[in-house]
Design a protein around this motif. Structure first.
Motif, short mmCIF file in Angstrom:
data_model
loop_
_atom_site.label_atom_id
_atom_site.label_comp_id
_atom_site.label_asym_id
_atom_site.label_seq_id
_atom_site.Cartn_x
_atom_site.Cartn_y
_atom_site.Cartn_z
N ALA A 252 0.83 -1.20 0.00
CA ALA A 252 0.00 0.00 0.00
C ALA A 252 0.87 1.25 0.00
CB ALA A 252 -0.92 -0.01 1.22
N ALA A 253 1.94 1.24 0.80
CA ALA A 253 2.84 2.39 0.83
C ALA A 253 3.50 2.62 -0.52
CB ALA A 253 3.90 2.19 1.91
N ALA A 254 3.91 1.54 -1.18
CA ALA A 254 4.55 1.67 -2.49
C ALA A 254 3.60 2.29 -3.50
CB ALA A 254 5.03 0.30 -2.97
N ASP A 255 2.33 1.87 -3.48
CA ASP A 255 1.35 2.44 -4.41
C ASP A 255 1.19 3.94 -4.19
OD1 ASP A 255 0.90 -0.09 -5.43
OD2 ASP A 255 -0.93 -0.44 -4.27
N LEU A 256 1.09 4.34 -2.92
CA LEU A 256 0.91 5.75 -2.61
C LEU A 256 2.14 6.57 -2.96
CD1 LEU A 256 -1.10 7.78 -1.32
CD2 LEU A 256 0.07 7.40 0.84
N PHE A 257 3.33 6.09 -2.59
CA PHE A 257 4.56 6.83 -2.86
C PHE A 257 4.85 6.91 -4.35
CE2 PHE A 257 6.20 5.26 1.52
CZ PHE A 257 5.35 6.14 2.15
N ALA A 258 4.52 5.87 -5.11
CA ALA A 258 4.74 5.91 -6.55
C ALA A 258 3.88 6.99 -7.20
CB ALA A 258 4.42 4.54 -7.16
N ARG A 259 2.74 7.28 -6.60
CA ARG A 259 1.86 8.31 -7.14
C ARG A 259 2.24 9.71 -6.66
NH1 ARG A 259 -3.14 10.04 -5.03
NH2 ARG A 259 -3.17 8.24 -3.60
N LEU A 260 2.60 9.83 -5.37
CA LEU A 260 2.85 11.15 -4.80
C LEU A 260 4.29 11.61 -4.92
CD1 LEU A 260 0.80 10.92 -1.46
CD2 LEU A 260 0.10 11.91 -3.64
N ARG A 261 5.24 10.70 -5.01
CA ARG A 261 6.66 11.02 -5.08
C ARG A 261 7.08 11.94 -3.93
NH1 ARG A 261 8.92 7.14 -8.06
NH2 ARG A 261 7.61 6.70 -9.87
#
Length: 523
Positions: A252-261
């Protein structure tokens, strides 16, 4: 105290979002979850909209007749509305008391009793798990969601008339949090506006020297910890977009960070350990991180090395702040790619010049050293003013000249760096530093996601290990990794979720040792 020359008017928690909105009204707040108290709020809002929600919640609390100086215990299902309710209580001069969702019902009931008839804000699911005695110990029980006989649903008070914010004196209690509870029932730590402002200063100063421009700040910090308050204040008042995570799951963290950078990432050490696998994600979710910030405990060098390598920024930094719930951050250390590979994870850093001070006191009359660690003591204006209802316990940790004993042992190097070797209660006679041994094992065994060395029933060191995806421990690799370490018992493998943890995901070592002893006794 030595910091009193610095003017400190005290932080005003209740108007934090309002002041941030006045400076940066279009700035955004991003969540990875819905709010129980306001599901319609969504997962992306402006700071001005968040300020309005805090004002709305404050109006509902006022309508229940909560007034300045009243205590408001918040114990509900995990979510950012814990923080928003705390800010709303502070907005009307009340004192929020934040209790972790992970606490068991009997501990919550005891802390409610100790808080002396507070208002209790919870939800139907949490309330069902609490002893009925909480109704007798609370002035009134308020629900953020669901229904329960004898409790008032805050949803019924939507649209309550708004009320002006209340400014409390800087030395008045403004927030009560609890300690980790690693050694028993947690203590209730009383913060004032002045002590929180003193914690804000060194952290804001450090960030200003590292992060320039407008970076997205992603935060995964316990919603019941005082650190979240200062992290929010630093980020929001500078106009940084803020993403707040309730879920530490790496996927879940990877999905969010990949979008928000995100450009700044703050989390517990154990969360960073879990996020090591993000370094291998082809989307490079950590590529934009300029600063990794870990506030709670010393972190393993392997984790630092992998996360820094995952950033594509020119000179990323891993900032480690060593401190305690009672005193805030005390010392700081920065790691770079060049300094992380063979860094000594026990060196936690240096004090903030002019803001904090630290000393190591002998336990036996001999100079403190790596072989003979001493008591670590600190001075900071960020220190809490008391333990609620336990003044004698508080006084026992403060020396006559104002030094606070941390409960940790270590030594100071010739360069002035503080080396943290162990918690005093976790020392194992004749073993040396358990934390240093754990660092060594992490560095040699990529398979490990956690290792904790605790005393067995006969006092022998017992390593408890967790592996990636629960795979069986490679015993040949284990024997190679432990060859240069003090003798230990055979490793005991467990799943990480099964280990007793605090609100900040620290392993409760004493409780873990008791579990192992009980298992051995029943075997």
């Amino acid at each position: 105290m030595f910091l009193q020359r610095v003017r400190n008017r005290g932080i005003q928690l209740g108007t934090l979002f309002e002041r941030a909105a006045a400076r940066h009204p279009a700035n955004v707040l991003i969540l990875d979850h819905d709010l129980d108290i306001a599901p319609e709020f969504g997962r992306r809002a402006t700071v001005a909209e968040a300020a309005d929600l805090v004002d709305d919640i404050a109006a509902r609390l006022w309508a229940v007749r909560i007034r300045p100086g009243d205590r408001v215990v918040v114990h509900k299902t995990d979510g950012f509305d814990i923080t928003l309710i705390a800010l709303a209580a502070a907005r009307i001069g009340a004192v929020p008391v934040l209790l972790s969702p992970a606490l068991d019902g009997h501990t919550v009931a005891e802390l409610v009793r100790r808080t002396d008839r507070p208002y209790l804000v919870t939800d139907a699911a949490k309330l069902a798990a609490l002893p009925r005695s909480v109704f007798d110990r609370a002035e009134r029980v308020l629900l953020t969601s669901g229904s329960h006989q004898g409790a008032l649903e805050l949803a019924a008070l939507a649209g309550a008339p708004r009320v002006p914010s209340v400014t409390m004196p800087a030395d008045h209690p403004t927030l009560i949090t609890h300690t980790s509870g690693t050694t028993g029932v947690p203590k209730l730590a009383v913060h004032t506006g002045r002590t929180l402002q003193a914690r804000y200063r060194p952290q804001a100063t450090a960030l200003a020297g590292i992060v320039h421009g407008r970076e997205t700040v992603a935060i995964h910090v316990s919603f019941v910890h005082s650190r979240l308050m200062t992290a929010l204040a630093i980020s929001l008042l500078r106009g940084f977009p803020v993403a707040v995570l309730a879920d530490s799951d790496p996927g879940a963290a990877a999905d969010l960070f990949a979008r928000l950078r995100p450009g700044v990432l703050e989390a517990h050490p154990n969360s960073f350990m879990a996020w090591e696998e993000l370094a291998d994600d082809p989307r490079e979710p950590l590529a934009g991180v300029k600063l990794f910030s870990s506030t709670f405990d010393a972190i393993h060098p392997r984790t630092v090395r992998r996360l820094l390598a995952a950033s594509r920024r020119r000179a990323p930094l891993f900032g480690q702040l060593y401190g305690q719930s009672e005193v805030g951050p005390v010392v700081v250390r920065g790691y770079t790619r060049r300094r992380s590979a063979h860094a000594d994870g026990r060196c936690v850093g240096m004090p903030f010049p002019g803001m904090t001070d630290i000393r190591v006191v002998s336990r036996d009359g001999k100079p403190p050293s790596s072989d003979n660690p001493g008591h670590i003591e600190i001075r900071s204006d960020g220190r809490i003013v008391t333990y609620l209802g336990e003044q004698e316990r508080y006084d026992a940790q403060v020396s006559a000249d104002g030094w606070w004993r941390m409960g940790d042992v270590g030594y100071r190097s010739r360069w002035g760096c503080i080396h943290l070797l162990d918690r005093e209660v976790d020392l194992i006679d004749g073993f040396g530093s358990t934390l240093a041994a754990e660092d060594a094992l992490f560095s040699k065994l990529e398979q490990l996601t956690e290792v904790v060395i605790v005393p067995g029933s006969a006092g022998e060191p017992v390593p408890v290990v967790c592996t990636r995806d629960g795979a069986p421990l490679d015993l040949d690799a284990w024997r190679t990794a432990t060859a240069g370490l003090p003798p230990m018992a055979d490793p005991v493998q467990r799943h990480l979720d099964d280990l007793p943890q605090t609100a900040t995901t620290k392993i409760k070592r004493l409780e873990l040792a008791r579990w192992l002893a009980a298992e051995n006794g029943s075997a």
